[in-house]
Design a protein around this motif. Structure first.
Motif, PDB file in Angstrom:
ATOM      1  N   VAL A 211       0.862  -1.197   0.000  1.00  0.00           N
ATOM      2  CA  VAL A 211       0.000   0.000   0.000  1.00  0.00           C
ATOM      3  C   VAL A 211       0.890   1.235   0.000  1.00  0.00           C
ATOM      4  O   VAL A 211       2.080   1.161   0.331  1.00  0.00           O
ATOM      5  CB  VAL A 211      -0.952   0.048   1.225  1.00  0.00           C
ATOM      6  N   TYR A 212       0.281   2.371  -0.358  1.00  0.00           N
ATOM      7  CA  TYR A 212       1.045   3.618  -0.442  1.00  0.00           C
ATOM      8  C   TYR A 212       0.569   4.604   0.614  1.00  0.00           C
ATOM      9  O   TYR A 212      -0.611   4.602   0.992  1.00  0.00           O
ATOM     10  CB  TYR A 212       0.861   4.253  -1.821  1.00  0.00           C
ATOM     11  N   LEU A 213       1.473   5.425   1.082  1.00  0.00           N
ATOM     12  CA  LEU A 213       1.057   6.592   1.878  1.00  0.00           C
ATOM     13  C   LEU A 213       0.568   7.609   0.854  1.00  0.00           C
ATOM     14  O   LEU A 213       1.302   7.920  -0.094  1.00  0.00           O
ATOM     15  CB  LEU A 213       2.230   7.171   2.655  1.00  0.00           C
ATOM     16  N   ARG A 214      -0.652   8.145   1.033  1.00  0.00           N
ATOM     17  CA  ARG A 214      -1.223   8.967  -0.039  1.00  0.00           C
ATOM     18  C   ARG A 214      -0.330  10.175  -0.371  1.00  0.00           C
ATOM     19  O   ARG A 214       0.134  10.872   0.544  1.00  0.00           O
ATOM     20  CB  ARG A 214      -2.634   9.438   0.327  1.00  0.00           C
ATOM     21  N   PRO A 215      -0.108  10.417  -1.658  1.00  0.00           N
ATOM     22  CA  PRO A 215       0.687  11.587  -2.047  1.00  0.00           C
ATOM     23  C   PRO A 215      -0.169  12.842  -2.209  1.00  0.00           C
ATOM     24  O   PRO A 215       0.350  13.925  -2.447  1.00  0.00           O
ATOM     25  CB  PRO A 215       1.278  11.171  -3.386  1.00  0.00           C
ATOM     26  N   PRO A 237     -23.887  22.094  -9.119  1.00  0.00           N
ATOM     27  CA  PRO A 237     -22.495  22.002  -8.685  1.00  0.00           C
ATOM     28  C   PRO A 237     -22.358  21.918  -7.158  1.00  0.00           C
ATOM     29  O   PRO A 237     -23.063  22.613  -6.444  1.00  0.00           O
ATOM     30  CB  PRO A 237     -21.899  23.330  -9.181  1.00  0.00           C
ATOM     31  N   PHE A 238     -21.432  21.074  -6.699  1.00  0.00           N
ATOM     32  CA  PHE A 238     -21.130  21.039  -5.267  1.00  0.00           C
ATOM     33  C   PHE A 238     -19.680  20.640  -5.056  1.00  0.00           C
ATOM     34  O   PHE A 238     -19.028  20.116  -5.968  1.00  0.00           O
ATOM     35  CB  PHE A 238     -22.077  20.090  -4.513  1.00  0.00           C
ATOM     36  N   GLY A 239     -19.189  20.901  -3.832  1.00  0.00           N
ATOM     37  CA  GLY A 239     -17.785  20.632  -3.556  1.00  0.00           C
ATOM     38  C   GLY A 239     -17.601  19.780  -2.311  1.00  0.00           C
ATOM     39  O   GLY A 239     -18.462  19.743  -1.430  1.00  0.00           O
ATOM     40  N   ILE A 240     -16.458  19.072  -2.260  1.00  0.00           N
ATOM     41  CA  ILE A 240     -16.075  18.315  -1.062  1.00  0.00           C
ATOM     42  C   ILE A 240     -14.679  18.796  -0.660  1.00  0.00           C
ATOM     43  O   ILE A 240     -13.766  18.830  -1.487  1.00  0.00           O
ATOM     44  CB  ILE A 240     -16.054  16.794  -1.317  1.00  0.00           C
ATOM     45  N   ALA A 241     -14.572  19.168   0.625  1.00  0.00           N
ATOM     46  CA  ALA A 241     -13.305  19.723   1.124  1.00  0.00           C
ATOM     47  C   ALA A 241     -12.673  18.739   2.097  1.00  0.00           C
ATOM     48  O   ALA A 241     -13.373  17.989   2.782  1.00  0.00           O
ATOM     49  CB  ALA A 241     -13.578  21.050   1.834  1.00  0.00           C
ATOM     50  N   GLN A 242     -11.358  18.767   2.158  1.00  0.00           N
ATOM     51  CA  GLN A 242     -10.664  17.882   3.093  1.00  0.00           C
ATOM     52  C   GLN A 242      -9.320  18.487   3.481  1.00  0.00           C
ATOM     53  O   GLN A 242      -8.630  19.075   2.646  1.00  0.00           O
ATOM     54  CB  GLN A 242     -10.463  16.512   2.444  1.00  0.00           C
ATOM     55  N   ILE A 243      -8.955  18.292   4.769  1.00  0.00           N
ATOM     56  CA  ILE A 243      -7.617  18.681   5.229  1.00  0.00           C
ATOM     57  C   ILE A 243      -6.942  17.416   5.736  1.00  0.00           C
ATOM     58  O   ILE A 243      -7.550  16.660   6.499  1.00  0.00           O
ATOM     59  CB  ILE A 243      -7.695  19.704   6.387  1.00  0.00           C
ATOM     60  N   GLY A 244      -5.714  17.174   5.298  1.00  0.00           N
ATOM     61  CA  GLY A 244      -5.056  15.969   5.815  1.00  0.00           C
ATOM     62  C   GLY A 244      -3.630  15.841   5.343  1.00  0.00           C
ATOM     63  O   GLY A 244      -3.156  16.581   4.484  1.00  0.00           O
ATOM     64  N   LYS A 245      -2.947  14.857   5.928  1.00  0.00           N
ATOM     65  CA  LYS A 245      -1.533  14.645   5.624  1.00  0.00           C
ATOM     66  C   LYS A 245      -1.346  14.012   4.254  1.00  0.00           C
ATOM     67  O   LYS A 245      -2.186  13.218   3.807  1.00  0.00           O
ATOM     68  CB  LYS A 245      -0.932  13.710   6.670  1.00  0.00           C
ATOM     69  N   ALA A 246      -0.238  14.360   3.621  1.00  0.00           N
ATOM     70  CA  ALA A 246       0.167  13.728   2.367  1.00  0.00           C
ATOM     71  C   ALA A 246       1.677  13.479   2.456  1.00  0.00           C
ATOM     72  O   ALA A 246       2.372  14.128   3.257  1.00  0.00           O
ATOM     73  CB  ALA A 246      -0.166  14.636   1.185  1.00  0.00           C
ATOM     74  N   PHE A 247       2.155  12.541   1.659  1.00  0.00           N
ATOM     75  CA  PHE A 247       3.554  12.096   1.777  1.00  0.00           C
ATOM     76  C   PHE A 247       4.183  11.992   0.396  1.00  0.00           C
ATOM     77  O   PHE A 247       3.579  11.401  -0.507  1.00  0.00           O
ATOM     78  CB  PHE A 247       3.595  10.715   2.452  1.00  0.00           C
ATOM     79  N   ARG A 248       5.358  12.558   0.247  1.00  0.00           N
ATOM     80  CA  ARG A 248       6.069  12.452  -1.035  1.00  0.00           C
ATOM     81  C   ARG A 248       7.563  12.297  -0.761  1.00  0.00           C
ATOM     82  O   ARG A 248       8.108  13.057   0.042  1.00  0.00           O
ATOM     83  CB  ARG A 248       5.853  13.704  -1.908  1.00  0.00           C
TER      84      ARG A 248
END
Ligand code: GAP
Length: 512
Positions: A211-215, A237-248
């Protein structure tokens, strides 16, 4: 701003508990950072500013919080397994590795700098009569440099678009770009390097699953598109918002928290009718730029930079760049991602991800506008704009963080003039009545002057001093961070005075 000032900002961040090197007692982990007691407050305030601007101000934007681990096929469908690469080049003498595209971009920036210096010099010389456009066209040095720049730039854009690694190397050779460490042009070939971190999940008889850590956080939104649309009865039209960690697994990790291996994103995917995406793209560009400018650091510090190379999923893309201490740099990306992601997830998962539009009486795969901003880059742009060194009367100096009050980690410091005569108790009483609304700090150590300096250094907008007059008439001295002006006010007025300045609502109203 010079490199010197940038160094000062980095040490200020450490000294005052904003940002620490990760695993410092083990000599650190490169391009990974921890936020300290002040940093976490500032970061949370930035996130709140973004979150509220999305989900409070837009009735048709809702939030989610998806997991970091996702099914590995998601990254195949999104294109990250095959195409999330950086073109890398090594210098054989220094043994250092660089991003080939960054070497060329830096070279272009140096030519721009030369041109701009020439123009600035002439503007000073000619004064009000200066015609910049004419000068750029007719001055031989400027027009020669401009032609050179344009030629390199168009070769560079084409090489990126064609993923032509040999041509990227050739541009580096032709431009005589040298390694900043060894000073030589002894370069290897350019190779592609995938930026995703992989790990293993579970253990079965057949082995563990890779599995991957999401980029990026965006894919968590795409794969939940129908869940949210159906359960929230959302209409396009509608939107979905998200705050979270990402890894690269960034190879060229430098400039403090600008490019990290673990970082945080604030992303919003806005689902629209096919064919309407470019209008929405223009609208979100404006909304997002207003959000930045409302912080009051100065409109000249921002600019759009349209992409030369469109990502595999985009039909329009721009960056909002901010003038960091080391030049204009990307803080946010705004992309028109077409129906690439949803269509691809339909193909790979075998599940329909379509929307039935009751007005058009038909189903379709929505198109998507994405706004994607890095929390850490926003943090860096905020703190570097807020940082100021000032000379005061009497030759003293102070370092002050002129943070927008709504983002400041501590809103109010309460300082008893002396540690006796009931003043500390009175100060505590004030904190006890205000702590439900504002982050307050109590400080009784050292002279008042030193205490003010400490609060200036963390950006506290208000200091309140409790003195011998306070027990007599319930008044205190309030001191304003930016002007350093002081006035006598009644304790029961404090809440209103502070609320007016630090309110997130007021800040949000300025972008409406
Ligand atoms: N979903 C689209 C996406 O991820 P991106 O341009 O790769 O687009 C969006 O990233 C934002 O995330 C950037 O504008 C930047 O602010 C932030 N970001 C990307 N890589 C980063 C890194 N290595 N360190 C810190 N922030 C980063």
């Amino acid at each position: 701003m010079s490199e010197d000032v940038f160094k000062k900002i980095v040490s200020h961040c450490k000294e005052y508990g904003f940002v620490f090197q990760s695993s410092e007692i083990y000599d650190g982990l490169s391009a990974v950072y921890d936020y300290g007691q002040m940093g976490v407050e500032l970061k949370n305030n930035i996130k709140k500013y973004w979150w509220d601007s999305m989900v409070l101000l837009h009735e048709n934007v809702v939030g989610i919080d998806s997991a970091i681990f996702m099914h590995p096929t998601i990254w195949k469908a999104s294109g990250h397994v095959d195409a999330f690469n950086d073109p890398l080049i090594d210098n054989k003498d220094s043994k250092k590795r660089y991003r080939a595209d960054v070497l060329i971009e830096d070279h272009l920036a140096r030519i721009d700098e030369k041109i701009n210096k020439e123009v600035e010099k002439a503007a000073k010389r000619f004064g009000e009569t200066f015609d910049e456009a004419m000068f750029r066209q007719t001055n031989p040095r400027v027009s020669e440099n401009q032609a050179k720049r344009d030629e390199i730039h168009s070769r560079f854009a084409k090489a990126l678009n064609d993923s032509n690694l040999e041509e990227l190397r050739q541009i580096i050779i032709d431009c005589e770009i040298v390694d900043p460490i060894s000073g030589t042009r002894n370069w290897t070939d350019v190779r592609q390097f995938n930026l995703m971190f992989a790990t293993e999940m579970g253990s079965t008889a057949d082995g563990a699953m890779k599995v991957y850590l999401r980029p990026e956080t965006a894919q968590g939104i795409f794969v939940n598109f129908l869940n949210v649309q159906k359960t929230g009865r959302m209409k396009i039209p509608f939107g979905i918002a998200q705050i979270g960690k990402a890894f690269r697994n960034e190879i060229v990790a430098r400039q403090f928290i600008f490019r990290m291996r673990e970082f945080e994103q604030m992303e919003m995917q806005f689902f629209v009718r096919p064919g309407e995406e470019l209008d929405w793209f223009a609208k979100w560009k404006e909304v997002r730029m207003n959000w930045h400018k409302a912080l009051g650091f100065g409109d000249h510090k921002y600019r759009f930079h349209d992409h030369d190379k469109l990502a595999h999923y985009a039909n329009a893309a721009t960056d909002i760049e901010f003038e960091m201490p080391f030049g204009f740099k990307e803080v946010e990306g705004i992309h028109s991602r077409t129906d690439f992601d949803l269509s691809s997830h339909e193909k790979y998962s075998g599940k329909k991800l379509q929307y039935f539009d009751p007005e058009l009486n038909k189903s379709y795969t929505p198109y998507v506008i994405e706004t994607s901003i890095g929390v850490d880059r926003m943090f860096l742009s905020t703190i570097s704009s807020a940082y100021a060194e000032e000379e005061l009367e009497g030759g003293e100096t102070r370092v002050v963080l002129r943070l927008p009050a709504a983002l400041a980690p501590v809103k109010l410091a309460v300082l008893p003039l002396v540690k006796k005569d009931g003043l500390p108790e009175k100060a505590r009483e004030i904190i006890d009545s205000l702590k439900f609304d504002f982050k307050c700090q109590y400080d009784e150590k050292d002279s008042i002057g030193k205490r003010y300096r400490r609060q200036d250094a963390i950006g506290t907008p208000f200091c309140v001093t409790v003195d011998h007059q306070t027990p007599e008439d319930n008044t205190v001295t309030i001191r304003y961070r930016d002007s350093m002006a002081q006035e006598r006010v009644a304790i029961d007025k404090l809440s209103d005075i502070i609320s007016d300045k630090v309110s997130m609502k007021k800040l949000l109203k300025t972008i409406e």
